[in-house]
Design an enzyme around this catalytic site. Structure first.
Site, PDB file in Angstrom:
ATOM      1  N   ASP A   9       0.155   6.451  11.352  1.00 34.63           N
ATOM      2  CA  ASP A   9      -0.409   5.447  10.448  1.00 34.63           C
ATOM      3  C   ASP A   9       0.498   4.212  10.460  1.00 34.63           C
ATOM      4  O   ASP A   9       1.692   4.313  10.136  1.00 34.63           O
ATOM      5  CB  ASP A   9      -0.444   6.076   9.045  1.00 34.63           C
ATOM      6  CG  ASP A   9      -1.075   5.167   8.007  1.00 34.63           C
ATOM      7  OD1 ASP A   9      -1.174   3.947   8.240  1.00 34.63           O
ATOM      8  OD2 ASP A   9      -1.452   5.701   6.954  1.00 34.63           O
ATOM      9  N   ASN A  23     -10.264  -9.524   9.788  1.00 31.27           N
ATOM     10  CA  ASN A  23     -11.444 -10.318  10.149  1.00 31.27           C
ATOM     11  C   ASN A  23     -11.187 -11.736   9.689  1.00 31.27           C
ATOM     12  O   ASN A  23     -10.219 -11.997   8.969  1.00 31.27           O
ATOM     13  CB  ASN A  23     -12.731  -9.727   9.542  1.00 31.27           C
ATOM     14  CG  ASN A  23     -12.680  -9.740   8.028  1.00 31.27           C
ATOM     15  OD1 ASN A  23     -12.629 -10.784   7.407  1.00 31.27           O
ATOM     16  ND2 ASN A  23     -12.666  -8.551   7.440  1.00 31.27           N
ATOM     17  N   GLY A  31     -10.957   0.185   8.117  1.00 28.24           N
ATOM     18  CA  GLY A  31      -9.995   0.476   9.190  1.00 28.24           C
ATOM     19  C   GLY A  31      -8.553   0.168   8.805  1.00 28.24           C
ATOM     20  O   GLY A  31      -8.123   0.404   7.679  1.00 28.24           O
ATOM     21  N   ASP A  33      -7.163  -2.665   8.372  1.00 29.79           N
ATOM     22  CA  ASP A  33      -7.148  -3.729   7.362  1.00 29.79           C
ATOM     23  C   ASP A  33      -7.216  -3.110   5.957  1.00 29.79           C
ATOM     24  O   ASP A  33      -6.402  -3.449   5.072  1.00 29.79           O
ATOM     25  CB  ASP A  33      -8.371  -4.617   7.626  1.00 29.79           C
ATOM     26  CG  ASP A  33      -8.294  -5.972   6.963  1.00 29.79           C
ATOM     27  OD1 ASP A  33      -7.234  -6.314   6.435  1.00 29.79           O
ATOM     28  OD2 ASP A  33      -9.319  -6.693   6.995  1.00 29.79           O
ATOM     29  N   SER A 121      -9.350  -4.355  17.775  1.00 33.93           N
ATOM     30  CA  SER A 121     -10.767  -4.363  18.214  1.00 33.93           C
ATOM     31  C   SER A 121     -11.309  -3.004  18.655  1.00 33.93           C
ATOM     32  O   SER A 121     -12.499  -2.889  18.955  1.00 33.93           O
ATOM     33  CB  SER A 121     -11.027  -5.391  19.332  1.00 33.93           C
ATOM     34  OG  SER A 121     -10.950  -6.714  18.844  1.00 33.93           O
ATOM     35  N   TYR A 125     -14.811  -2.953  15.616  1.00 35.83           N
ATOM     36  CA  TYR A 125     -15.262  -3.996  16.533  1.00 35.83           C
ATOM     37  C   TYR A 125     -15.686  -3.463  17.905  1.00 35.83           C
ATOM     38  O   TYR A 125     -16.104  -4.236  18.773  1.00 35.83           O
ATOM     39  CB  TYR A 125     -14.207  -5.105  16.666  1.00 35.83           C
ATOM     40  CG  TYR A 125     -14.205  -6.086  15.496  1.00 35.83           C
ATOM     41  CD1 TYR A 125     -15.140  -5.996  14.462  1.00 35.83           C
ATOM     42  CD2 TYR A 125     -13.272  -7.115  15.421  1.00 35.83           C
ATOM     43  CE1 TYR A 125     -15.140  -6.887  13.393  1.00 35.83           C
ATOM     44  CE2 TYR A 125     -13.268  -8.017  14.354  1.00 35.83           C
ATOM     45  CZ  TYR A 125     -14.207  -7.898  13.347  1.00 35.83           C
ATOM     46  OH  TYR A 125     -14.207  -8.802  12.299  1.00 35.83           O
TER      47      TYR A 125
END
Ligand code: AR6
Length: 169
Positions: A9, A23, A31, A33, A121, A125
Site C-alpha cells: 500500500d 484526476n 483507487g 487517490d 492509469s 483509467y
C-alpha cells in the site's frame, strides 16, 4: 538511482514523496487517490483546493504534476499527477510517460531523495498493466534526476509481476 519494487500500500511508504494517481479536479476519487486522502486526512484536500483556486481552476492537465502536503501520511509530500484514460484507438503513451517525468521534476524542485510511484492509469483509467509497467520503468530509468531511491509500489500481485517483468528486460 536505485529503482525497486514493493508489493503493498503506497500510503504506508516511508519516503519523502508518494505519487498520487489523481484526476484533473484534484478533489479526490477512488483507487490510490481515495486511499491517500483517506489516510492522509483533510490537509491534503485543503492544499488541493488552494492549488485549484490559485493555478488550476480548469483542472490539472493530463501528464502534469503538482505537490501538496502529505498530511498524516508517513511521507512529507504527495505529488499528484493525472494519468491518461487508456484508449485503444489513440496512443497516449507519451502522456503517461509525462506523469513520471513531471513527478520527478517536481521531486527535484523539492530537493528530495526518495519517491514512491503507483502504477499510474493501470486501475480505474484502464491501462493494460504490462504496458503501463513498461512505460513507467523505462521513463523513470531514463529521466535524469537527483532522486536516489525510486520505488514502484504495486497493490496487486498482477501489477507486481508486470513491473518485475518490465524491470528485468
Ligand atoms: N497503493 C498502491 N497502489 C494502489 C493502491 C494503494 N493504496 N490502491 C490502488 N492501487 P487507480 P488510475 C493501484 O485506479 O487508473 C481515481 O478515482 C491499483 O490497483 O488508483 O490512474 C482518481 O481520482 C492500480 O494498479 O488510478 C482518478 O479518477 C493503480 O494503483 C482515477 O481513479 C492505479 O489505479 C485514476 O485512475
Amino acid at each position: 538511482m536505485r529503482i525497486s519494487l514493493v508489493q503493498g500500500d503506497i500510503t504506508e511508504q516511508e519516503v519523502d514523496a508518494v505519487v498520487n494517481a489523481a484526476n484533473s479536479t484534484l478533489l479526490g476519487g477512488g483507487g490510490v487517490d481515495g486511499a491517500i486522502h483517506r489516510k492522509g486526512g483533510p490537509e491534503i484536500l485543503d492544499d488541493c483546493r488552494k492549488l485549484r483556486a490559485s493555478h488550476y481552476g480548469g483542472g490539472l492537465p493530463t501528464g502534469q504534476a503538482v505537490a501538496t502536503t502529505a498530511g498524516r501520511l508517513p511521507a512529507r509530500w504527495v505529488i499528484h499527477t493525472v494519468g491518461p484514460v487508456y484508449s485503444a484507438a489513440e496512443d497516449r503513451s507519451d502522456q503517461l510517460a509525462s506523469c513520471y517525468r513531471e513527478a520527478l521534476r517536481i521531486a527535484d524542485e523539492l530537493g528530495i531523495e526518495s519517491i514512491a510511484f503507483p502504477a499510474v492509469s493501470a486501475g480505474i483509467y484502464g491501462w493494460p498493466v504490462d504496458d503501463a509497467a513498461r512505460i513507467a520503468v523505462h521513463t523513470v530509468r531514463s529521466t535524469p534526476t537527483k532522486i536516489n531511491d525510486a520505488r514502484f509500489v504495486l497493490f496487486t500481485q498482477d501489477a507486481y509481476e508486470a513491473f518485475e517483468q518490465a524491470i528485468t528486460t
